[in-house]
Design an enzyme around this catalytic site. Structure first.
Site, short mmCIF file in Angstrom:
data_model
loop_
_atom_site.label_atom_id
_atom_site.label_comp_id
_atom_site.label_asym_id
_atom_site.label_seq_id
_atom_site.Cartn_x
_atom_site.Cartn_y
_atom_site.Cartn_z
CB SER A 137 16.86 1.31 -31.53
OG SER A 137 16.30 2.44 -32.16
CG LEU A 222 36.37 -7.35 -38.28
CD1 LEU A 222 37.42 -8.25 -38.92
CD2 LEU A 222 36.21 -7.69 -36.79
CD GLN A 225 41.82 -4.77 -37.64
OE1 GLN A 225 41.15 -4.58 -36.62
NE2 GLN A 225 42.81 -5.63 -37.69
CB VAL A 249 27.62 8.94 -39.23
CG1 VAL A 249 26.12 8.82 -39.07
CG2 VAL A 249 28.24 9.55 -37.99
CG ASP A 253 22.21 1.99 -41.22
OD1 ASP A 253 22.02 0.94 -40.59
OD2 ASP A 253 21.87 3.11 -40.79
CB VAL A 277 34.07 -4.74 -47.21
CG1 VAL A 277 35.33 -3.91 -47.03
CG2 VAL A 277 33.95 -5.76 -46.08
CG ASN A 286 30.05 10.43 -49.20
OD1 ASN A 286 30.87 11.04 -49.90
ND2 ASN A 286 29.14 9.63 -49.69
N GLY A 288 29.34 13.59 -42.57
CA GLY A 288 28.05 13.48 -41.86
C GLY A 288 27.34 12.17 -42.07
N1 ATP Z 1 37.68 3.72 -40.52
C1 ATP Z 1 37.24 2.96 -41.53
N2 ATP Z 1 38.01 2.78 -42.66
C2 ATP Z 1 37.60 2.01 -43.66
N3 ATP Z 1 36.42 1.35 -43.65
C3 ATP Z 1 35.63 1.47 -42.58
C4 ATP Z 1 35.98 2.27 -41.45
N4 ATP Z 1 34.99 2.19 -40.53
C5 ATP Z 1 34.04 1.39 -41.07
N5 ATP Z 1 34.41 0.95 -42.29
C6 ATP Z 1 33.66 0.07 -43.21
O1 ATP Z 1 32.31 0.00 -42.82
C7 ATP Z 1 31.96 -1.35 -42.42
C8 ATP Z 1 31.06 -1.31 -41.20
O2 ATP Z 1 31.68 -0.57 -40.17
P1 ATP Z 1 31.67 -0.98 -38.64
O3 ATP Z 1 32.36 -2.26 -38.43
O4 ATP Z 1 32.18 0.21 -37.90
O5 ATP Z 1 30.11 -1.23 -38.40
P2 ATP Z 1 29.15 -0.76 -37.21
O6 ATP Z 1 29.89 -0.74 -35.91
O7 ATP Z 1 27.95 -1.63 -37.28
O8 ATP Z 1 28.79 0.70 -37.68
P3 ATP Z 1 27.52 1.61 -37.28
O9 ATP Z 1 28.00 2.41 -36.11
O10 ATP Z 1 27.29 2.44 -38.50
O11 ATP Z 1 26.38 0.71 -36.96
C9 ATP Z 1 33.31 -2.03 -42.16
O12 ATP Z 1 33.21 -3.41 -42.37
C10 ATP Z 1 34.21 -1.34 -43.19
O13 ATP Z 1 34.03 -1.89 -44.48
#
Ligand code: ATP
Ligand code: MG
Length: 317
Positions: A137, A222, A225, A249, A253, A277, A286, A288
């Site tokens: 942010s 995603l 996904q 969490v 990043d 990915v 992991n 926290g």
């Molecule tokens: N429940 C899950 N199972 C497997 N992989 C996941 C899961 N959630 C996130 N990931 C992995 O982490 C990557 C990034 O997650 P996400 O799409 O939730 O990003 P984000 O919304 O930007 O996350 P953040 O809240 O940390 O900014 C995904 O492309 C995937 O590889």
């Protein structure tokens, strides 16, 4: 390739645990853990975990600012900071051991004037990066369009600019044009100017952004996904392996860290997105705010290499 991360709104993360969170009572917490936090700083930590190097640029205020610097130096990460009047913000999170739920309190950052933020750009100019990553942010006080100025600055110094942020800050920067965007579905929807995109609209929405000249590459994350890599030549889905999820969490990043590490190694966009990915998914294994274990990353990357094809979605319609 020289990599610099920019964190305009860093934080000193303080975390602890307590058996149960109940009101009105003294909650006896376990000893306090201190971590350096903020989008770009997390990306620097992830790059380091993969064996890469970057310099973390951020404003450091007061005692907390010095602690941030110390924590990063001890972790083997170079920093370049400028002294900000006021204290760097603290974030506080408490894990309730009985349920394993994490309660995260984030506080607003210290006010920052545009002239102060320019100091950060000056530091970056001196570092002469090939890759500049800004994440997180904007602090209060900076105009919501500030990342647009950073995007213009990156062009000026000849650095590829990668941005991971949300809302109007993201939209403004995209209008200026940059190298790589990693929006999640909500962020991509906002970029496309719609409330909520359906899955079958994601590829076209991302391709539109590229055709409008806003960026060269888009990796739409995603969640479980995986991700969709979109380039001028088309799109490719990268499925995420199924893992035992502890906390998402830091997934975003971690994903950016993996992609930046791969870019700095000269990997192809496809490898870059796959490693991203793998890092994002490894982070969910992991608890926290912890990022990822590199061993998990390479195991998941092998899974993607072996089975990715089988689980790939080729037709979003
Ligand atoms: N429940 C899950 N199972 C497997 N992989 C996941 C899961 N959630 C996130 N990931 C992995 O982490 C990557 C990034 O997650 P996400 O799409 O939730 O990003 P984000 O919304 O930007 O996350 P953040 O809240 O940390 O900014 C995904 O492309 C995937 O590889
Ligand atoms: Mg994110």
């Amino acid at each position: 390739m020289k990599t610099v991360t920019l964190t305009l709104n860093p934080a000193l993360d303080k975390s602890t645990a307590v058996d149960r969170i109940t009101p009105e009572q003294k909650l006896r917490c376990s000893s306090l853990q201190l971590d350096a936090g903020g989008g770009g700083i997390n990306v620097s930590k992830g790059i380091r975990k993969l064996g890469g190097a970057s310099t973390a640029v951020f404003p450091a205020g007061g005692h907390n600012g010095r602690r941030l610097q110390e924590l990063l130096t001890n972790a083997g990460i170079s920093t370049s900071t400028f002294e900000l009047a006021g204290e760097t913000r603290e974030n506080f999170s408490v894990t309730e051991s009985a349920t394993n739920l994490q309660y995260r309190f984030t506080l607003p950052g210290v006010e920052m004037r545009t002239e102060e933020a320019e100091h950060c750009l000056q530091l970056i100019r001196e570092l002469q990066p090939d890759l500049l990553v800004a994440s997180g942010s904007l602090p209060p006080g900076l105009p919501v369009t500030y990342y647009e100025q950073v995007a213009a600055f990156a062009k000026q110094i000849g650095a590829r600019f990668v941005l991971d942020t949300s809302g109007p800050a993201l939209q403004a920067a995209a209008d200026e044009g940059l190298y790589l965007l990693k929006p999640n579905l909500a962020e991509l929807s906002a970029l496309a100017g719609v409330d909520k995109l359906e899955m079958n609209q994601v590829d076209d929405a991302a391709l539109d952004i590229i055709h409008q000249g806003k960026c060269e590459l888009v990796v739409v994350s995603l969640g479980p996904q995986g991700a969709l890599l979109v380039t001028r030549d088309g799109f490719e889905h990268i499925p995420a392996p199924t893992v035992r999820k502890k906390s998402t969490v830091g997934a975003g990043d971690s994903m950016v860290a993996g992609m930046i590490w791969a870019l700095a190694q000269g990997k192809s966009p496809r490898e870059m997105a796959q490693i991203g990915v793998a890092c994002g998914t490894a982070a969910t294994m992991n608890p926290g705010t912890e990022l990822f274990d590199p061993e998990d990353v390479w195991r998941l990357k092998t899974w993607i290499d072996t089975y990715g094809e089988r689980y790939r979605i080729t037709d979003f319609d």
